[in-house]
Design a protein around this motif. Structure first.
Motif, PDB file in Angstrom:
ATOM      1  N   GLY A 204       0.817  -1.202   0.000  1.00  0.00           N
ATOM      2  CA  GLY A 204       0.000   0.000   0.000  1.00  0.00           C
ATOM      3  C   GLY A 204       0.845   1.243   0.000  1.00  0.00           C
ATOM      4  O   GLY A 204       2.022   1.232   0.408  1.00  0.00           O
ATOM      5  N   VAL A 205       0.235   2.361  -0.492  1.00  0.00           N
ATOM      6  CA  VAL A 205       0.959   3.625  -0.575  1.00  0.00           C
ATOM      7  C   VAL A 205      -0.030   4.773  -0.414  1.00  0.00           C
ATOM      8  O   VAL A 205      -1.190   4.676  -0.817  1.00  0.00           O
ATOM      9  N   PHE A 206       0.431   5.838   0.220  1.00  0.00           N
ATOM     10  CA  PHE A 206      -0.319   7.086   0.320  1.00  0.00           C
ATOM     11  C   PHE A 206       0.645   8.230   0.012  1.00  0.00           C
ATOM     12  O   PHE A 206       1.786   8.243   0.501  1.00  0.00           O
ATOM     13  N   PHE A 207       0.168   9.198  -0.797  1.00  0.00           N
ATOM     14  CA  PHE A 207       1.010  10.346  -1.146  1.00  0.00           C
ATOM     15  C   PHE A 207       0.143  11.592  -1.135  1.00  0.00           C
ATOM     16  O   PHE A 207      -0.986  11.592  -1.628  1.00  0.00           O
ATOM     17  N   ASP A 208       0.705  12.663  -0.545  1.00  0.00           N
ATOM     18  CA  ASP A 208       0.018  13.949  -0.475  1.00  0.00           C
ATOM     19  C   ASP A 208       1.007  15.036  -0.876  1.00  0.00           C
ATOM     20  O   ASP A 208       2.064  15.186  -0.242  1.00  0.00           O
ATOM     21  N   ALA A 209       0.675  15.777  -1.934  1.00  0.00           N
ATOM     22  CA  ALA A 209       1.474  16.927  -2.362  1.00  0.00           C
ATOM     23  C   ALA A 209       0.669  18.172  -2.063  1.00  0.00           C
ATOM     24  O   ALA A 209      -0.382  18.411  -2.681  1.00  0.00           O
ATOM     25  N   ALA A 210       1.111  18.961  -1.077  1.00  0.00           N
ATOM     26  CA  ALA A 210       0.370  20.131  -0.629  1.00  0.00           C
ATOM     27  C   ALA A 210       1.010  21.403  -1.172  1.00  0.00           C
ATOM     28  O   ALA A 210       2.233  21.496  -1.336  1.00  0.00           O
ATOM     29  N   SER A 211       0.167  22.397  -1.415  1.00  0.00           N
ATOM     30  CA  SER A 211       0.636  23.698  -1.898  1.00  0.00           C
ATOM     31  C   SER A 211      -0.222  24.783  -1.273  1.00  0.00           C
ATOM     32  O   SER A 211      -1.271  24.517  -0.706  1.00  0.00           O
ATOM     33  N   GLY A 212       0.228  26.025  -1.375  1.00  0.00           N
ATOM     34  CA  GLY A 212      -0.518  27.131  -0.808  1.00  0.00           C
ATOM     35  C   GLY A 212      -0.028  27.463   0.575  1.00  0.00           C
ATOM     36  O   GLY A 212       1.189  27.507   0.845  1.00  0.00           O
ATOM     37  N   SER A 213      -0.985  27.637   1.510  1.00  0.00           N
ATOM     38  CA  SER A 213      -0.611  28.069   2.854  1.00  0.00           C
ATOM     39  C   SER A 213       0.160  27.006   3.616  1.00  0.00           C
ATOM     40  O   SER A 213       0.829  27.302   4.602  1.00  0.00           O
ATOM     41  N   ALA A 214       0.060  25.760   3.206  1.00  0.00           N
ATOM     42  CA  ALA A 214       0.800  24.672   3.864  1.00  0.00           C
ATOM     43  C   ALA A 214       1.393  23.807   2.763  1.00  0.00           C
ATOM     44  O   ALA A 214       0.738  22.917   2.234  1.00  0.00           O
ATOM     45  N   SER A 215       2.641  24.085   2.414  1.00  0.00           N
ATOM     46  CA  SER A 215       3.271  23.348   1.323  1.00  0.00           C
ATOM     47  C   SER A 215       4.137  22.224   1.880  1.00  0.00           C
ATOM     48  O   SER A 215       4.532  22.230   3.039  1.00  0.00           O
ATOM     49  N   GLY A 216       4.455  21.297   1.013  1.00  0.00           N
ATOM     50  CA  GLY A 216       5.270  20.155   1.403  1.00  0.00           C
ATOM     51  C   GLY A 216       4.664  18.878   0.854  1.00  0.00           C
ATOM     52  O   GLY A 216       3.764  18.887   0.007  1.00  0.00           O
ATOM     53  N   SER A 217       5.148  17.757   1.351  1.00  0.00           N
ATOM     54  CA  SER A 217       4.640  16.467   0.885  1.00  0.00           C
ATOM     55  C   SER A 217       4.683  15.457   2.022  1.00  0.00           C
ATOM     56  O   SER A 217       5.427  15.621   2.993  1.00  0.00           O
ATOM     57  N   ALA A 218       3.886  14.423   1.842  1.00  0.00           N
ATOM     58  CA  ALA A 218       3.858  13.321   2.803  1.00  0.00           C
ATOM     59  C   ALA A 218       3.784  12.022   2.015  1.00  0.00           C
ATOM     60  O   ALA A 218       3.024  11.903   1.047  1.00  0.00           O
ATOM     61  N   LEU A 219       4.610  11.050   2.448  1.00  0.00           N
ATOM     62  CA  LEU A 219       4.642   9.754   1.780  1.00  0.00           C
ATOM     63  C   LEU A 219       4.578   8.653   2.829  1.00  0.00           C
ATOM     64  O   LEU A 219       5.344   8.655   3.797  1.00  0.00           O
ATOM     65  N   LYS A 220       3.685   7.717   2.597  1.00  0.00           N
ATOM     66  CA  LYS A 220       3.545   6.554   3.466  1.00  0.00           C
ATOM     67  C   LYS A 220       3.436   5.315   2.575  1.00  0.00           C
ATOM     68  O   LYS A 220       2.664   5.298   1.618  1.00  0.00           O
ATOM     69  N   PHE A 221       4.219   4.281   2.886  1.00  0.00           N
ATOM     70  CA  PHE A 221       4.112   3.041   2.123  1.00  0.00           C
ATOM     71  C   PHE A 221       4.440   1.869   3.049  1.00  0.00           C
ATOM     72  O   PHE A 221       5.126   2.026   4.070  1.00  0.00           O
ATOM     73  N   GLY A 222       3.958   0.706   2.683  1.00  0.00           N
ATOM     74  CA  GLY A 222       4.181  -0.453   3.529  1.00  0.00           C
ATOM     75  C   GLY A 222       3.845  -1.739   2.813  1.00  0.00           C
ATOM     76  O   GLY A 222       3.325  -1.765   1.694  1.00  0.00           O
ATOM     77  N   LEU A 223       4.133  -2.831   3.495  1.00  0.00           N
ATOM     78  CA  LEU A 223       3.896  -4.157   2.936  1.00  0.00           C
ATOM     79  C   LEU A 223       3.652  -5.135   4.081  1.00  0.00           C
ATOM     80  O   LEU A 223       4.373  -5.141   5.077  1.00  0.00           O
ATOM     81  N   GLN A 224       2.627  -5.982   3.922  1.00  0.00           N
ATOM     82  CA  GLN A 224       2.358  -7.086   4.833  1.00  0.00           C
ATOM     83  C   GLN A 224       2.485  -8.396   4.062  1.00  0.00           C
ATOM     84  O   GLN A 224       2.011  -8.511   2.929  1.00  0.00           O
ATOM     85  N   VAL A 225       3.137  -9.383   4.672  1.00  0.00           N
ATOM     86  CA  VAL A 225       3.338 -10.687   4.050  1.00  0.00           C
ATOM     87  C   VAL A 225       2.950 -11.762   5.061  1.00  0.00           C
ATOM     88  O   VAL A 225       3.386 -11.726   6.219  1.00  0.00           O
ATOM     89  N   THR A 226       2.154 -12.715   4.617  1.00  0.00           N
ATOM     90  CA  THR A 226       1.739 -13.836   5.461  1.00  0.00           C
ATOM     91  C   THR A 226       1.753 -15.106   4.629  1.00  0.00           C
ATOM     92  O   THR A 226       1.294 -15.104   3.480  1.00  0.00           O
TER      93      THR A 226
END
Length: 910
Positions: free
Chosen positions: A749-771
Motif C-alpha cells: 500500500g501507498v499514500f502520497f500527499d502533495a500540498a501547496s498554498g498556505s501549507a506546502s510540502g509532501s507526505a509519503l507513506k508506504f508499507g507491505l504485509q506478508v503472510t
C-alpha cells in the motif's frame, strides 16, 4: 404382503391369457373392475360360465366348482411349462422378485391358517357336533319318557330349552356367515388379481408354489364348508322333532338359577369394566406427571478461565498494543455477557494481578417451558477471584460479575440480570450506559426486560436500578461522595408503524443535598403509516430540589429535542432534521450537572450522539439517484442553544458521484461553512469548507478491473483560516492491493500527499504485509508473518514514523494441536508530540487513505523515541503461556524504560 402377492398372481394370469379369445357374459358390465380378470380366465377355459351366458360373479363357490377351476389351471400350467410366453416370463424375473413372491406366498398361507383357527374357535364357542348330539339324546330320552306316562310337559321349561337351541342355531348361522365372508374375501382377492395384473411375471418355480397354495386354499375352504354344512344339518334335525316335555330335566328353578348366574356374571363384568376405567385414568395421570417431570430437566454448561502472571514497567505507560494488536489484556472478558469486552492492554507498574480465576456457568431447562405462570428457562452466573501483587486477597477478592436469568411469564419472555458493569441504553440523550470502556466504570446494578405480548399494545418493558459506584466501590473519579443510586423504566409500543418509547428515570432522589434529578423522555423510530421515516426524541429533566416543572425556564427544566424525518419519491430522497440540545446535557457521567443521566459517549465513536450539547439548528438534504449517477445537495443552519449571533454557522454543499466502468467511479463535491456575516470558516462541528474531485476504484466491486485493488486519486482545495479563501491545495493518491501467490498473501500500500498554498510540502507513506499459509515440512509446520510501514511528512514540519515486525508460527509444535508464536516488533517516531508515546492514539497502521501510522500531526514536535519488544505465545489444549520483553527508549529525554511480563492461563468448557 397380500397385495403384493395379488399383483404377482395378476401378472401370471395375464401372461397365461396371451393368445386366447375372451368370452362375453351378459351379467359382467363393461368397465367392471373385474372385467379384465374374467375375460382372462374364461379365455383360457379355466371358468366357462353357465349355459344361459352369465358369469354369476356374486354367487358362492362350491367345492366341486373350486376343484374344477384349480384342475383346469394346473392343466394349463403343465401344458405351457418350458415354452412360449411362460418361459419368457420366467426369464424376465429377477432374483429379488422371485424371493419376494415366495415370501408373499408363505405369509398369505400363514394368515389363512390363522383365519381357519378363528373360525374353529367361533364354532367351538357356538355349537359343535357333540353339543348338538347331546341335545338330540336328551330329546330322544324325553320322547321315551313321555310315551308311557302321558304327563303334560312344563311349557315354560320347554320354551327355555327351545331358546337354548335357538341360540345354538344363531351361533351356527354366525359361523356360516363368517365362512361366507371368507369366501367373499377370496372373491375380492380374485378381483385384485385381475385389477392389478402385469406388475410381476412368475417363473416356473413360483408357478409350482402357486399350485400348492391353491390346493391348500381349496382344502381350507372345503373344510370350512363341511363344518358349516354339518351344523346346518344338526339344526335342521332338531327343528324337525316334535314338541317334547323336558320338565323332568329342566325345571323353572333351574332356569331361575341360570338367570341369576347370568345376572351375577353381568354385575361382575360391569365392576371389572369400572376397575379397568379407573386404572386407565390412573395411568393417564402418571403419564402427565412424567411429562411434567421431563419438562424440568436441566443441563449445566459453562467455562472456567484461570491465570497467573504479572507485568512490570517504570515511568510512562508502555503502549504494548502499538507493537502487537490484542495480545495482552488486563481486562479482556465479556463482563456482562453482551458481546462487549473491556480491554486495557497497556502496561503500568503492577498493572497485572498475580492470580485471577473467572467462572461462568449456565443452568438451562430442557425443553423450554412455555406454560402458564412463571417459567425459568436459563440461569447464568459469572464469578471472579483475584489476588493482588502483594500476595494477599483483595477486600472483595471473590466478586459476582454477572447473574443472568431468562424465562417467560405466561409465554411472555423476560430477562433479569445483575451485572458489575450494568450497561443499558434508553435513548441517545437519556439513561445511556452502553460504553464498557468508560474509565469511570458503569456501576453495579440490575436490568429487567419483559415483553408483555398479552397486554394492551404489547409493550416491551425495561427496568434498571443500581449504584453509580465504580468497581472499586467509590464514585466517578475516585470520589466516595459521588456514589449514588439510580432507577429507570422504559416501555416501547408499536403505533402506526413507529416504535414509540416512554421513559422515566431518577438519580440520587433519596439524598437531601439537592443533587437528586428526575426526568422523562419520549422517543420514536420507524416509518409512520408506511410512508414517512421518523426518528427522534424529547427529554426533560430537572433537579428534585427545584420547586416545579417550569418548561419555559431552562434554568429549571433541561430539555433536549431532535427529529429526523425523511421521505422518498421514486429516485428522490429528502432528509431533514431539527435539534435543540440544552448545555446541561453534558457527557460527563452521572452527576447533577448531567441532565441526561448518561456517561461520556464522545470518546466512543460507535456510540456518539447525533448532536452535541449546547446546539440548536436545522438542516435539509435532497438526493437524486439516477442509477449511474447520484446527486446530493444540502443546507444546514447551526448555532448554540441560545442562538447567539456569534455562534451561527451556515453550511451549503453539493456532491455528485457517477459510476463509470470496471469498478471505477468519480465524485465531485463542494462544501462551505460561513458565519453570520458570510465569512468562510475552516469548518464547523458538522462540515468542512472544501471542494474537489476524486477518481476511485473499488477492488471489492463485482466488475472490478483488478480484484483486490483499491485506488484513489483526488484533487481538493480546503480552507485552513490562512489568508485567502480555500488557501490550501492537495493532490492525494492512495492505493492498496490484497493478493495471493500460492501460499503467500501480500498486501502492499501507498499514500502520497502533495500540498501547496498556505501549507506546502509532501507526505509519503508506504508499507507491505506478508503472510504465508502453514507449510507442511514433515516434522515442522511453520508459517511466517512480516510487516513494514513508514511515513515521512514535510507539510508544516518534519515528522516520521516507522513500524516493522516479523513472526514465526509453528503448528502442532511438540504435540498435535499445539501452536507456538514468536513475534518481534519495533516502532519509532521522530518530531512527534510528547503524548504520542502514550496509549490511546488512533491506529492507522495499515490504513492507506491517511498519511498517519499512530501519531497525529502536531504543531509542537518535542520527542523522538523507540518502542520495541519480543512476544512469545504457546497454546495447547486450553493452556496458554504468554511472555513479553521490551523497552521504551526516549532519545530526546535520554531515558530508557524496561518492560516485561509473564502469564500462564487455562480455559475449560463444560
Amino acid at each position: 404382503m397380500r397385495k403384493k402377492l395379488v399383483i404377482m398372481l395378476a401378472g401370471l394370469l395375464t401372461v397365461l391369457s396371451m393368445g386366447f379369445g375372451a368370452a362375453q357374459f351378459s351379467d359382467v358390465p363393461a368397465g367392471h373392475w373385474a372385467q379384465e380378470a374374467v375375460e382372462a380366465i374364461t379365455a383360457r377355459g379355466i371358468i366357462v360360465g353357465f349355459p344361459d351366458g352369465t358369469f354369476r360373479g356374486n354367487e358362492n363357490l362350491t367345492r366341486y366348482q373350486a376343484a374344477l377351476i384349480i384342475y383346469r389351471l394346473l392343466q394349463q400350467l403343465e401344458a405351457e411349462k418350458g415354452a412360449g410366453p411362460a418361459t419368457e416370463a420366467v426369464t424376465a424375473m429377477t432374483e429379488e422378485e422371485k424371493a419376494a413372491l415366495q415370501n408373499a406366498i408363505q405369509e398369505l398361507a400363514a394368515e389363512l391358517a390363522a383365519l381357519g383357527v378363528r373360525v374353529s374357535a367361533l364354532e367351538d364357542n357356538a355349537a359343535t357336533k357333540d353339543d348338538i348330539a347331546a341335545l338330540q339324546a336328551q330329546i330322544d330320552e324325553l320322547k321315551a319318557a313321555q310315551a308311557p306316562t302321558g304327563e303334560a310337559v312344563d311349557q315354560q321349561a320347554l320354551q327355555d330349552l327351545a331358546d337354548r337351541v335357538e341360540a345354538a342355531s344363531v351361533a351356527a348361522d354366525t359361523a356360516l356367515a363368517q365362512a361366507q365372508e371368507l369366501g367373499e374375501r377370496l372373491d375380492t382377492v380374485e378381483g385384485d388379481v385381475a385389477a392389478l395384473k402385469s406388475e410381476v411375471e412368475a417363473n416356473a418355480d413360483s408357478i409350482s408354489a402357486l399350485n400348492e397354495l391353491a390346493v391348500l386354499l381349496n382344502q381350507d375352504v372345503l373344510s370350512l364348508q363341511d363344518r358349516v354344512t354339518a351344523v346346518e344339518k344338526a339344526l335342521a334335525d332338531i327343528q324337525a322333532q316334535p314338541a317334547v316335555d323336558l320338565s323332568q330335566y329342566a325345571t323353572l328353578e333351574d332356569v331361575a338359577a341360570l338367570q341369576e348366574f347370568a345376572s351375577a356374571l353381568r354385575t361382575d363384568l360391569v365392576a371389572l369394566s369400572e376397575k379397568v376405567s379407573a386404572l386407565e385414568t390412573t395411568v393417564a395421570g402418571l403419564d402427565k406427571r412424567v411429562a411434567a417431570l421431563e419438562g424440568y430437566k436441566f443441563t449445566l454448561t459453562g467455562n472456567l478461565t484461570a491465570r497467573y502472571g504479572y507485568s512490570y514497567t517504570t515511568g510512562a505507560n508502555y503502549d504494548i498494543e502499538r507493537l502487537y494488536s490484542n495480545v495482552w489484556g488486563d481486562y479482556t472478558w465479556d463482563a456482562d455477557d453482551d458481546g462487549q469486552t473491556i480491554d486495557n492492554p497497556d502496561f503500568f507498574s503492577g498493572g497485572d494481578t498475580r492470580a485471577r480465576a473467572i467462572l461462568t456457568f449456565s443452568v438451562k431447562r430442557t425443553p423450554v417451558g412455555t406454560g402458564s405462570g412463571f417459567n425459568l428457562d436459563e440461569a447464568r452466573a459469572q464469578l471472579r477471584f483475584t489476588q493482588d501483587g502483594a500476595v494477599r486477597l483483595e477486600d472483595n477478592a471473590i466478586q459476582v460479575l454477572l447473574v443472568n436469568l431468562t424465562g417467560n411469564i405466561d409465554g411472555q419472555p423476560f430477562t433479569l440480570r445483575y451485572s458489575r458493569f450494568n450497561d443499558f441504553k434508553f435513548t441517545d440523550y437519556f439513561m445511556s450506559n452502553a460504553d464498557p470502556n468508560y474509565t469511570g466504570g458503569l456501576g453495579r446494578g440490575a436490568r429487567v426486560t419483559f415483553e408483555a405480548n398479552k397486554f394492551f399494545l404489547s409493550p416491551k418493558v425495561t427496568v434498571v436500578m443500581g449504584s453509580t459506584a465504580n468497581n472499586s466501590g467509590t464514585g466517578f473519579g475516585g470520589d466516595p461522595s459521588a456514589v449514588n443510586d439510580y432507577f429507570g423504566v422504559r416501555s416501547v409500543y408499536s403505533l402506526l408503524g413507529l416504535n414509540v418509547g416512554l421513559n422515566y428515570a431518577e438519580y440520587n432522589t433519596r439524598n437531601t443535598d439537592g443533587t437528586g434529578r428526575a426526568g422523562f423522555a419520549v422517543d420514536w423510530n420507524g416509518k409512520l403509516l408506511g410512508f414517512l421515516n421518523l426518528k427522534g426524541e424529547y427529554v426533560a429533566t430537572k433537579l428534585t430540589s427545584l420547586p416545579n416543572w417550569d418548561f419555559s425556564n431552562d434554568a429549571i427544566v433541561d430539555q433536549a429535542f431532535y427529529v429526523q424525518p425523511s421521505v422518498s419519491f421514486g429516485p428522490i430522497t429528502v432528509e431533514a432534521n431539527y435539534r435543540a440540545i440544552d448545555p446541561d446535557f453534558k457527557e460527563s457521567g452521572y452527576n447533577a450537572n448531567n441532565a441526561g443521566l448518561s456517561i461520556d459517549f464522545q470518546t466512543n465513536r460507535d456510540n456518539k450522539r447525533p448532536y452535541d450539547e449546547n446546539e440548536r439548528g436545522y438542516g435539509v438534504k435532497a438526493t437524486l439517484g439516477l442509477g449511474f449517477v447520484t446527486i446530493s445537495g444540502l443546507y444546514d443552519h447551526d448555532a448554540n442553544f441560545y442562538e447567539d449571533a456569534s455562534s451561527v454557522v451556515n453550511s451549503l454543499g453539493a456532491d455528485a458521484t457517477a459510476s463509470l466502468f470496471a469498478g471505477f467511479s468519480v465524485t465531485g463535491y463542494f462544501y462551505n461553512a460561513t458565519d453570520i456575516s458570510g465569512n468562510l470558516l475552516t469548518g464547523s462541528d458538522r462540515f468542512d469548507s472544501k471542494y474537489g474531485v476524486k477518481l476511485s476504484h473499488d477492488g471489492k466491486a463485482s466488475n472490478a478491473l483488478i480484484k483486490g485493488l483499491n485506488l484513489g486519486v483526488e484533487y481538493r482545495q480546503i480552507e485552513t483560516g490562512a489568508a485567502g479563501d480555500y488557501d490550501r491545495g492537495d493532490i492525494l493518491v492512495n492505493a492498496d492491493l490484497d493478493a495471493k501467490f500460492g501460499p503467500i498473501a501480500v498486501k502492499p500500500g501507498v499514500f502520497f500527499d502533495a500540498a501547496s498554498g498556505s501549507a506546502s510540502g509532501s507526505a509519503l507513506k508506504f508499507g507491505l504485509q506478508v503472510t504465508t499459509d502453514t507449510l507442511n515440512l514433515g516434522f515442522l509446520k511453520p508459517n511466517l508473518t512480516g510487516a513494514y510501514v513508514t511515513r515521512n511528512s514535510t507539510i508544516g514540519s518534519t515528522r516520521g514514523e516507522t513500524y516493522y515486525s516479523f513472526g514465526l508460527g509453528l503448528a502442532d509444535f511438540l504435540a498435535s494441536g499445539a501452536k507456538l508464536n514468536v513475534t518481534y516488533a519495533s516502532y519509532s517516531g521522530s518530531g512527534l508530540s510528547s503524548a504520542s508515546a502514550a496509549a490511546g492514539v488512533e491506529n492507522h497502521l495499515f490504513d492507506y487513505t491517511t498519511g498517519y501510522i499512530y501519531s497525529d500531526d502536531t504543531t509542537a514536535p518535542v520527542i523522538n523515541f523507540e518502542l520495541r519488544g519480543l512476544y512469545v505465545n504457546y497454546t495447547y489444549g486450553g493452556f496458554g503461556v504468554f511472555a513479553h520483553w521490551g523497552d521504551l527508549v526516549n532519545s530526546t529525554a535520554g531515558t530508557q524504560t524496561p518492560s516485561y511480563g509473564f502469564r500462564i492461563s487455562y480455559s475449560y468448557s463444560f
